[in-house]
Design a protein around this motif. Structure first.
Motif, mmCIF file in Angstrom:
data_model
loop_
_atom_site.group_PDB
_atom_site.id
_atom_site.type_symbol
_atom_site.label_atom_id
_atom_site.label_comp_id
_atom_site.label_asym_id
_atom_site.label_seq_id
_atom_site.Cartn_x
_atom_site.Cartn_y
_atom_site.Cartn_z
ATOM 1 N N TYR A 468 0.828 -1.199 0.000
ATOM 2 C CA TYR A 468 0.000 0.000 0.000
ATOM 3 C C TYR A 468 0.868 1.257 0.000
ATOM 4 C CZ TYR A 468 -4.490 -2.307 0.745
ATOM 5 O OH TYR A 468 -5.627 -3.060 0.587
ATOM 6 N N VAL A 474 -5.863 8.442 3.050
ATOM 7 C CA VAL A 474 -6.168 7.292 2.195
ATOM 8 C C VAL A 474 -4.885 6.538 1.899
ATOM 9 C CG1 VAL A 474 -8.159 8.418 1.139
ATOM 10 C CG2 VAL A 474 -5.915 8.607 0.057
ATOM 11 N N ARG A 498 -8.344 2.733 0.055
ATOM 12 C CA ARG A 498 -9.248 2.797 1.190
ATOM 13 C C ARG A 498 -8.775 3.895 2.126
ATOM 14 N NH1 ARG A 498 -7.348 -2.814 4.216
ATOM 15 N NH2 ARG A 498 -5.224 -2.135 4.675
ATOM 16 N N THR A 499 -9.648 4.273 3.022
ATOM 17 C CA THR A 499 -9.278 5.296 3.989
ATOM 18 C C THR A 499 -8.455 4.678 5.116
ATOM 19 O OG1 THR A 499 -11.342 4.978 5.226
ATOM 20 C CG2 THR A 499 -11.347 6.633 3.476
ATOM 21 N N THR A 500 -7.716 5.529 5.809
ATOM 22 C CA THR A 500 -6.905 5.098 6.948
ATOM 23 C C THR A 500 -7.499 5.683 8.232
ATOM 24 O OG1 THR A 500 -5.423 7.004 6.901
ATOM 25 C CG2 THR A 500 -4.894 5.167 5.428
ATOM 26 N N GLN A 508 -14.378 3.243 7.858
ATOM 27 C CA GLN A 508 -13.435 2.959 6.768
ATOM 28 C C GLN A 508 -14.216 2.786 5.471
ATOM 29 O OE1 GLN A 508 -11.426 -0.973 6.067
ATOM 30 N NE2 GLN A 508 -9.579 0.206 6.545
ATOM 31 N N LEU A 509 -13.775 3.467 4.432
ATOM 32 C CA LEU A 509 -14.344 3.354 3.097
ATOM 33 C C LEU A 509 -13.322 2.679 2.202
ATOM 34 C CD1 LEU A 509 -15.839 6.961 2.774
ATOM 35 C CD2 LEU A 509 -16.963 4.909 3.651
ATOM 36 N N GLU A 510 -13.780 1.773 1.350
ATOM 37 C CA GLU A 510 -12.867 1.029 0.483
ATOM 38 C C GLU A 510 -13.492 0.842 -0.884
ATOM 39 O OE1 GLU A 510 -10.201 -3.097 0.543
ATOM 40 O OE2 GLU A 510 -11.679 -2.692 2.117
ATOM 41 N N THR A 511 -12.679 0.925 -1.922
ATOM 42 C CA THR A 511 -13.190 0.747 -3.270
ATOM 43 C C THR A 511 -12.068 0.305 -4.195
ATOM 44 O OG1 THR A 511 -14.438 1.799 -5.063
ATOM 45 C CG2 THR A 511 -12.756 3.132 -3.986
ATOM 46 N N TYR A 512 -12.443 -0.306 -5.307
ATOM 47 C CA TYR A 512 -11.503 -0.540 -6.400
ATOM 48 C C TYR A 512 -12.295 -0.675 -7.688
ATOM 49 C CZ TYR A 512 -12.538 -5.609 -6.532
ATOM 50 O OH TYR A 512 -13.155 -6.834 -6.656
ATOM 51 N N ARG A 546 -20.432 -3.921 8.389
ATOM 52 C CA ARG A 546 -19.831 -3.739 7.065
ATOM 53 C C ARG A 546 -20.905 -3.884 5.998
ATOM 54 N NH1 ARG A 546 -14.355 -6.717 5.627
ATOM 55 N NH2 ARG A 546 -13.742 -5.117 7.128
ATOM 56 N N SER A 548 -21.344 -3.700 1.642
ATOM 57 C CA SER A 548 -20.545 -3.685 0.417
ATOM 58 C C SER A 548 -21.380 -4.097 -0.782
ATOM 59 C CB SER A 548 -19.334 -4.615 0.552
ATOM 60 O OG SER A 548 -19.749 -5.964 0.649
#
Length: 864
Positions: A468, A474, A498-500, A508-512, A546, A548
């Motif tokens: 990472y 982020v 994603r956020t830290t 926490q937000l995560e995406t790809y 969570r 998603s």
């Protein structure tokens, strides 16, 4: 400062240290610093022996008088010490002997051999035969003594007390060891010269040590024998904080795993993932040689001094000396021990264990001081990592029971003193005074972390080790999924992040996003996790929600551990690999973990499967026609219960890496599918049970045993059955069947047993070449019983989906009605301390199409 040059230095150091010690690896790139104009070094090698018998004196103290620089001789009496200070004398000390000083030459490499004379404090000198003579247990007073120690063990261990209390102080330190002058003089490290004020050469064979990490805690402990209970109440904790770079709690958990409590009275002692037989185990006279050296006084008490050595230098045994009380109790008063350098143990260059016991009134002896020091590295002459754990006990109380409620609740709790964050608290409460180097590490590490140059270095290291790139609130990654390929998507690119905790400790937000250039389709993931616990996201114990949504490809039957499916290395597969799925998944999960390591998870999943590649969903429609199904939608709710008593793990950025111990782990899951709810097409119920346990075999390594079973209630098509874990990559996967094809076997009820035995080199150590290479043996057997009931058999119920077939109409998916599936493997691991290679053989179902009957598989794993 060039960050790419620094990355190169990271990789050099990474090769020389055990990779699990990520903290030292991240820090050493900023801590191996240059200091111009260092003085000449005095290097001294030699031995310490008995002047009368010529016997080596193990663990003798060798030091420069008037300084803090010292070391200890090894089990053969050899020592190595060096210094840059202008010192004129070197001294050797050994309990029961007169000290001896000799003059030394400054700035020179020299040899000094001490021959110490027994002191007048020796009460009785016992004639000891040379260890070069034939050893025998018969009529051997040393063996007779150790047998009395063994017989009295149950009376002398502290668990024999009905009640006891004490105050416990623990200090854990890690440092960079054997810092060379050439490395210090590198110009790229000139910004960090202030750290060398903490250089210390007094602890491990005179090697220069640069402290990186220090943790102290102080606790009250009380124990009750019946009903058994032990409570530890932490009153204060102080540590070097690296929370900006890694999970401090997981770091502490890993160090606690690495340096577990050592109980000399246990038959086998866990150390670095192996079991070592105690020198006072019931079988010790069979595996050890014992020599009764003399009788000495310790704090006014007469004690026998007993030397012990392994009969086989390659077995997992200790060597050192025991001091046994001569008052008739035959209790251990002191022990100093190490391991033989011929043992098949990676990364450990030096090891020293010392324990001291004190008399508990008239009730016996109890541990007062516990110390373990280890020097890790690729070799003794290169830089490595030094670790030391000191534990001391005081303020003892015996057989003074507390109120019953004091023993209730979790075994560990916190009641932090309000002044625990102040220097005055620790100055008054420490059992030992910190050395100058130890005292300076708190300020030095805090100052280091504020330097932009160091933060740039750690940023590069984080990309190399964790995958990472951190950018404030982020982080982008993981980098090993950026590029991959497969038969359905072709060339695939992916980017995400994603956020830290700098963004939020609770949210926490995560995406790809990903794109396949062959199927010309985008894939996507978006998720949000909110923590209801006081800790931040993913920290134990979790209490989080969570949500998603994901559009992604998947191989039916591929289930991976600690690695993502679009990892580049998994792009290479054997045989046909073109039956895939396009999944659209909405997921909602609530997870609640408790401090006793029980947890539950409630989940709701709406899942749309679309066949891809050569995979086709079809079923009979009428008497002679076929209906092709574009997608299958499932609505499922589930409950998972997990109990992992005394579980230990390292929390990484993506996964929790388990730290195996002797305790089992149980996972029970219940799932229910709902027809006509949010598009769900089938009603069903599903139950699975998984149990895992590591079994230790003294001197024969350990085995991992996994039991797994499940059953589906209701009529469902084959995509909703249990699709057994297969593996068509060239890597060896522990939880999968390495010669089973994807989608080869399905069941609606099954039971499986996996047994992997890591022998640890017991047999190879008897072969000179293998012994030198430190190769180790491993074998495994995996057996799967399963089947499909009539209600889920498409041959009986043609309205169900047909099993997949080849283009020529031959079946490719089967049930396990006739016999269980089985495969076995034999292999070698610890090749270059890194690789495992297995020869895998499939034992049945050899006529199934496109299968491999045998193969060579590779696995990468770092081993102690």
């Amino acid at each position: 400062m060039n960050p790419f040059s620094l990355a190169f230095e990271i990789s050099r150091l990474f090769r020389n240290c055990h990779p699990v010690l990520y903290l030292p690896i991240l820090l050493t790139v900023g801590l191996l610093i240059s200091v111009e104009g260092f003085a000449q070094r005095t290097v001294i090698r030699g031995t310490v022996t008995d002047s009368l018998t010529g016997e080596p004196l193990p663990f003798a103290n060798v030091l420069f008088p008037g300084s803090t620089i010292g070391t200890n001789s090894d089990y053969e009496g050899r020592f190595n010490i060096e210094t840059s200070k202008k010192l004129a004398k070197l001294e050797a000390r050994y309990l029961g002997y007169e000290s001896q000083q000799v003059s030394i030459r400054y700035g020179k490499t020299q040899e000094i051999h001490f021959k110490l004379n027994p002191s007048t404090s020796v009460l009785n000198v016992v004639e000891v035969k040379s260890s070069k003579q034939k050893y025998t247990k018969k009529n051997n007073p040393a063996v007779e003594l150790i047998e009395k120690v063994i017989d009295r063990k149950k009376y002398n261990r502290k668990a024999n007390f009905d009640y006891y209390e004490y105050e416990k102080y623990e200090k854990l330190e890690f440092a960079l060891s054997n810092v060379t002058q050439d490395f210090r003089n590198k110009k790229i490290f000139k910004s960090f010269q202030f750290l060398f004020e903490n250089l210390d050469s007094s602890k491990m064979n005179g090697k220069p040590l640069l402290p990186l990490y220090l943790k102290e805690n102080i606790s009250d402990v009380w124990y009750r024998k019946e009903p058994n209970a032990r409570k530890e109440l932490m009153k204060g904790e102080r540590l070097v904080n690296f929370s900006d770079f890694m999970n401090d709690a997981s770091l502490s958990e890993y160090f606690a795993y690495l340096y577990q409590d050592i109980d000399i009275y246990e038959a086998n002692i866990p150390l670095f993932g192996n079991l070592f037989m105690s020198p006072i185990a019931a079988l010790a006279p069979t595996f050890y040689r014992f020599y009764l050296k003399d009788t000495v006084e310790i704090a006014g008490d007469s004690c026998y001094r007993l030397l012990f050595y392994p009969k086989s230098r390659t077995d997992f045994l200790f060597q050192g000396e025991l001091f046994i009380s001569a008052d008739g109790s035959y209790a251990v008063r002191e022990v100093s021990m190490t391991v033989n350098k011929d043992i098949n143990l990676n990364w450990v260059n030096d090891l020293a264990i010392r324990q001291r016991f004190v008399r508990a009134d008239t009730l016996g002896y109890i541990l007062e001081k516990d110390e373990i020091m280890a020097d890790f590295g690729l070799s003794d002459s290169k830089m490595g990592v030094f670790g030391q754990r000191n534990v001391s006990y005081s303020n003892f109380k015996f057989n003074q029971p507390r109120a019953p409620q004091d023993y209730d609740g979790p075994s560990k709790a916190e009641e932090i003193h309000e002044a625990a964050g102040t220097d005055s608290f620790w100055v008054s409460r420490r059992h030992d005074t910190l050395t100058a180097a130890e005292a300076g590490v708190y300020v030095a590490m805090d100052s280091l972390q504020q330097l932009p140059a160091f933060r740039r270095i750690v940023d590069v290291a984080t990309i190399v080790l964790a995958g990472y790139k951190v950018m404030g609130p982020v982080e982008l990654g993981p980098v090993n999924t950026f590029y991959s390929f497969n038969p359905v998507e072709g060339f695939r690119l992916r980017a995400g992040g994603r956020t830290t905790t700098n963004f939020s400790k609770r949210l926490q937000l995560e995406t790809y996003g990903a794109y396949g250039f062959k199927d010309k389709r985008f894939k996507f993931y978006g998720g949000a996790t909110y923590s209801f616990a006081k800790t931040s996201i993913s920290e134990f114990p979790r209490k989080e929600l969570r949500m998603s949504y994901q559009q992604e490809t998947k191989i039916p039957g591929q289930e991976l551990q600690f690695i993502q499916e679009d990892n580049f290395l998994l792009s290479f597969k054997r045989g046909e690999n073109d039956k895939w799925l396009y999944n659209q998944t909405y997921n909602l999960e609530f997870t609640h973990e408790f401090k006793n390591h029980f947890s539950y998870q409630v989940d709701i999943k709406n899942w749309v499967q679309e066949p891809a590649g050569s995979l086709i969903y079809s079923r009979a429609s009428g008497s002679d026609s076929t209906e092709y199904i574009d997608q299958l939608r499932t609505m499922e709710m589930g409950l998972t219960l997990r109990w992992a008593p005394n579980e230990q793990f390292f929390q990484g950025k993506l996964y929790r890496k388990p730290l195996p111990n002797k305790y089992p782990i149980f996972t029970l899951r219940y799932g229910m599918g709902f027809k006509d709810l949010l598009g769900g097409e089938y009603n069903y119920q599903m139950v699975t049970l998984n149990a895992t346990k590591r079994i230790f075999f003294p001197q024969l390594g350990f085995a991992d045993l996994v039991f797994d079973g499940g059953r589906i209630f209701g009529q469902v098509p084959f995509p909703l059955l249990f699709i057994h874990r297969a593996n068509q990559t060239y890597s060896y996967q522990l939880q999968s069947y390495n010669l089973m094809n994807f989608l080869e076997f399905v069941s609606d009820q099954y039971v499986s047993v996996h047994y992997n035995h890591f022998i640890g080199g017991f047999f190879f150590n008897k072969i000179p070449l293998f012994k030198r290479l430190k190769w180790r043996e491993v074998f495994s057997i995996k057996v799967l019983y399963g089947g499909i009931r009539d209600e889920n058999d498409p041959e009986i119920h043609p309205e169900l989906y047909h099993f997949p077939q080849t283009a020529g109409g031959s079946p490719q998916t089967f049930s396990l009605e006739a016999k269980p599936y089985a495969e076995a493997s034999v292999g070698i691991y610890n090749i270059f301390k890194l690789f495992r290679i297995d020869y895998v053989r499939r034992l049945n179902y050899l006529d199934n199409p496109t299968i491999s009957k045998s193969g060579i598989r590779l696995r990468v794993r770092f081993e102690f």
